[in-house]
Design a protein around this motif. Sequence first.
Motif, PDB file in Angstrom:
ATOM      1  N   GLU A 145       0.820  -1.223   0.000  1.00 15.70           N
ATOM      2  CA  GLU A 145       0.000   0.000   0.000  1.00 15.70           C
ATOM      3  C   GLU A 145       0.852   1.271   0.000  1.00 15.70           C
ATOM      4  O   GLU A 145       0.405   2.322  -0.459  1.00 15.70           O
ATOM      5  CB  GLU A 145      -0.970  -0.018   1.193  1.00 15.70           C
ATOM      6  N   LEU A 158       1.053   3.118  -3.251  1.00 17.41           N
ATOM      7  CA  LEU A 158      -0.001   4.037  -3.702  1.00 17.41           C
ATOM      8  C   LEU A 158       0.467   5.486  -3.642  1.00 17.41           C
ATOM      9  O   LEU A 158      -0.140   6.369  -4.240  1.00 17.41           O
ATOM     10  CB  LEU A 158      -1.256   3.875  -2.837  1.00 17.41           C
ATOM     11  N   ARG A 159       1.528   5.725  -2.896  1.00 19.61           N
ATOM     12  CA  ARG A 159       2.118   7.078  -2.833  1.00 19.61           C
ATOM     13  C   ARG A 159       3.480   7.073  -3.509  1.00 19.61           C
ATOM     14  O   ARG A 159       4.324   7.927  -3.221  1.00 19.61           O
ATOM     15  CB  ARG A 159       2.283   7.534  -1.362  1.00 19.61           C
ATOM     16  N   GLN A 170       2.718   3.752  -9.248  1.00 18.95           N
ATOM     17  CA  GLN A 170       1.504   4.136  -8.526  1.00 18.95           C
ATOM     18  C   GLN A 170       0.243   3.589  -9.226  1.00 18.95           C
ATOM     19  O   GLN A 170      -0.636   3.015  -8.563  1.00 18.95           O
ATOM     20  CB  GLN A 170       1.430   5.663  -8.443  1.00 18.95           C
ATOM     21  N   GLN A 208     -10.733   3.441   0.298  1.00 19.91           N
ATOM     22  CA  GLN A 208      -9.545   4.083   0.872  1.00 19.91           C
ATOM     23  C   GLN A 208      -8.473   4.342  -0.202  1.00 19.91           C
ATOM     24  O   GLN A 208      -7.843   5.389  -0.240  1.00 19.91           O
ATOM     25  CB  GLN A 208      -9.004   3.170   1.963  1.00 19.91           C
ATOM     26  N   TYR A 209      -8.284   3.345  -1.094  1.00 18.70           N
ATOM     27  CA  TYR A 209      -7.302   3.507  -2.172  1.00 18.70           C
ATOM     28  C   TYR A 209      -7.672   4.689  -3.064  1.00 18.70           C
ATOM     29  O   TYR A 209      -6.810   5.447  -3.508  1.00 18.70           O
ATOM     30  CB  TYR A 209      -7.201   2.229  -3.021  1.00 18.70           C
ATOM     31  N   LYS A 263      -9.348   7.301  -2.236  1.00 14.30           N
ATOM     32  CA  LYS A 263      -9.102   8.549  -1.519  1.00 14.30           C
ATOM     33  C   LYS A 263      -7.618   8.922  -1.594  1.00 14.30           C
ATOM     34  O   LYS A 263      -7.248  10.067  -1.821  1.00 14.30           O
ATOM     35  CB  LYS A 263      -9.526   8.373  -0.044  1.00 14.30           C
ATOM     36  N   GLN A 264      -6.755   7.897  -1.480  1.00 11.03           N
ATOM     37  CA  GLN A 264      -5.323   8.158  -1.461  1.00 11.03           C
ATOM     38  C   GLN A 264      -4.775   8.612  -2.816  1.00 11.03           C
ATOM     39  O   GLN A 264      -3.702   9.187  -2.887  1.00 11.03           O
ATOM     40  CB  GLN A 264      -4.569   6.893  -1.033  1.00 11.03           C
ATOM     41  N   THR A 265      -5.482   8.285  -3.886  1.00  9.90           N
ATOM     42  CA  THR A 265      -4.953   8.609  -5.221  1.00  9.90           C
ATOM     43  C   THR A 265      -5.818   9.651  -5.922  1.00  9.90           C
ATOM     44  O   THR A 265      -5.732   9.809  -7.141  1.00  9.90           O
ATOM     45  CB  THR A 265      -4.903   7.339  -6.093  1.00  9.90           C
ATOM     46  N   HIS A 322      -7.552   5.690 -11.693  1.00 11.60           N
ATOM     47  CA  HIS A 322      -8.421   6.010 -10.562  1.00 11.60           C
ATOM     48  C   HIS A 322      -9.897   5.988 -10.999  1.00 11.60           C
ATOM     49  O   HIS A 322     -10.742   5.371 -10.340  1.00 11.60           O
ATOM     50  CB  HIS A 322      -8.030   7.400 -10.034  1.00 11.60           C
TER      51      HIS A 322
END
Length: 796
Positions: free
Chosen positions: A634, A637-638, A645, A662-663, A665-667, A681
């Motif tokens: 994970e 993802l950043r 990514q 959640q993924y 939101k992170q991307t 995304h």
Amino acid sequence: MVRMLGGLGLLVWAQGYVPRERLVDMERLRLEVRFAPEKGIVYGLVTHVFRPLRSGVDSLVLDAVDLTIEEVRFHGQPVPFRSTGKELIVRFPAALPLDRSDSVSIRYMATPRKGLYFIGWKDPTGRARKQIWTQGQATDHRHWIPCYDDPNDKLLTETIVTFDSRYQVLSNGTLVDTVRNPDGTLTWHWRMQKPHSLYLLMIAIGEYGIERRQTASGLPLLLYYYPDRKECCLEPTYRYSVELVEKLEAELGVPFPWEKYAQVPVADYLYGAMENTTATVFGDFFHVDNRAYLDRNYVEVNAHELVHQWFGDYVTARSFAHLWLQESFATHYARFLVGQLWGPDYYHWGRRTEHTLALAASQKDNLPIVHPNPGYARIYQKGSAVLDMMRYTFGNETFRRVITHYLRKHAYDVVETHDLYQAFQDAAGLSPAEFFEQWLYRGGEPHYRVRYQPIEKGGKTFTQVMVEQIQDTAIGLFRMPITIAVHYRGGGYDTVRALIRERREVVEVPNPNKKPIAFVLFDPGGWILKQVTFDKSVEELLAQLEGAPALLDRYDALLALRKVPLSAKREALIAAYQREKFWGLRAEIAAQLATDPANQAFIRQALQDPHPQVRFAVLANLNPLPASLRPDLEVLLRDSSYVVQALALERLSEAFPRRVPQYLKQTATDLGVGHSVRIKHLEVAALQGDRTAVDKLVDYASVSFEFRTRQNALRALKALNLLPNSLLPHLFDALLSPNARLAAVARECVDYWMQQTRFRQTLQNYYQQRSWSPAEKAILAPLFDYKAPTFYQRSS
Ligand SMILES: [Zn+2]
């Protein structure tokens, strides 16, 4: 130019070994143009200054494809002319005197589909970049200028462009002046001081900022950039630009041959980049930020086009059969320069990539490099490898002397392969006829079979190495000096450089201290372009992985270890990973070890490797993604790399569906090159049933975006198998795009959807309910004008 298959792009239409014949020598071209960009129209006035090369010349034949010729003037008077659709034939009142310069002016109009491109002018939302740019190579300027369109004639050019004053206009040579017109437009006058071939003429128009730099020798560099990308992208895009020029001037011993050097990014570019004289054009997918730079940057392409300012622009292949004199040199010296910037490992790694592509081309045919249509891999990669072999065979210093002589002797002129051969004679007293014959005029590569055994002879110990050339007899034998190195257990080695020329040769390498052999290298460092069959035990391969001095020999050991079970190599691979400084070897190790989730400790470490390609290799080869590694994965993802990514988002979403919100939101804020991360995304969000994500994907497929974004969006919609009605205009526009890469992806989608009854009807209706021009119809009809097969009707 640079081709785009993974790296560098141009399809060259070969026209033969024989240079084109001509009746006149073109001396100067003066082009005055205006545009109606929304309508795609060019209004031109071209003046050709020329000199008859033979007596009795009473007409001039110019290449002119689908141009509307309005008037031709000679000595101020209109003269008769005829257009065939491919040529313009101008008749003079009488035969022209031999060797005396004369001129003719042609007023014309064009709506070109090639040669000159209007980008973004049809976007109804006003978001697309509005540009006009040209691409002459190989022979496309004839679609918008009546001209003698062949590289074998060099001439001085000047371009006078009138356009909206909010835009920058770039062309070849020196900017003579800009004049403001009463209607608010600006007229830009550019002029070359030295002659070049017409395919290198260029114009680029767009909204740009210009960064000015200068080399130590005083050459002005004009680096064009998108004003909205100045902060993020100007520096990474043009990183090392000054150093590249200075290093290349030092290597070639010939200063940059032109008055300035500009580079300009353009949208929807058809290839990678093009070395127009003094003004290189490149695709804006190379106009990158620091993150995209990690995945793919402009540095090597920058170097490639720079090299062309000498090889291609300053000395130009007289006919297409000799195109390697441009592309192989640009490929070779670009790699050389990258090696200077980033270290020799990059140079050697690039060599191996070239060898692999050259050998792959030989699976299809064995055409030689000097040939009118030998294929990309011959002109670019194989030729570049041949230049390495020249350095290897004749020595670096001799090679450099020869090249400097060759450049100086043929300055601002055209060349053939024989001119390079002659330079070996003149500058170094060498007659490398055999080398040229086997590597340039003949196709194919050697395939060596190698075996060895220790022997005793006269009380002394030798390693006897048996070498066979087992390539097809039609390819013939090669005669090359090849080094053989015998490495011993506990260190140390003996080498012999032998001339391998017969079908079977035996080379004896003395082993005076009777040491036990650890491994044997045939051509250590991998300098010869070849195939090798040389069976080695796992023990030998592991010793080679640990002890071979050259990067490529250690890599060869790794490649041979691919088919060896993990249990026999695990520890050695992990140890090699810790030792290896170059990312390419670590990526190969990571790919092999990631296939077994039991190597968790290693995988955790490799997921934090400093190089994105290594992290990518782990992520791509780990199957399935184990829950125990989820937190480590994970982190990706950043990741700093957009490519890593996007892949992390895809794979994690598949493996752990409950964590998708959640993924997402992170991307949510990352874009990527061609909106790659953004589109991945949206694809994941659409799979979750988000309808607005689909609408956004459709928008990204529209004419408001550059082709990379449109490609990514179309591929995402295909993966989702969604064809909303709102996509149809964008899909058809993409199918009809002059950008073959965009059209190909649209075609791929259409082929897929046409296989499904519900979509076939939608597509056919859209096609049938609209009117298309004949050119559009020619593209679309074969896709949609067909009837479903009928199984029940039968005629008797
Ligand atoms: Zn090139």
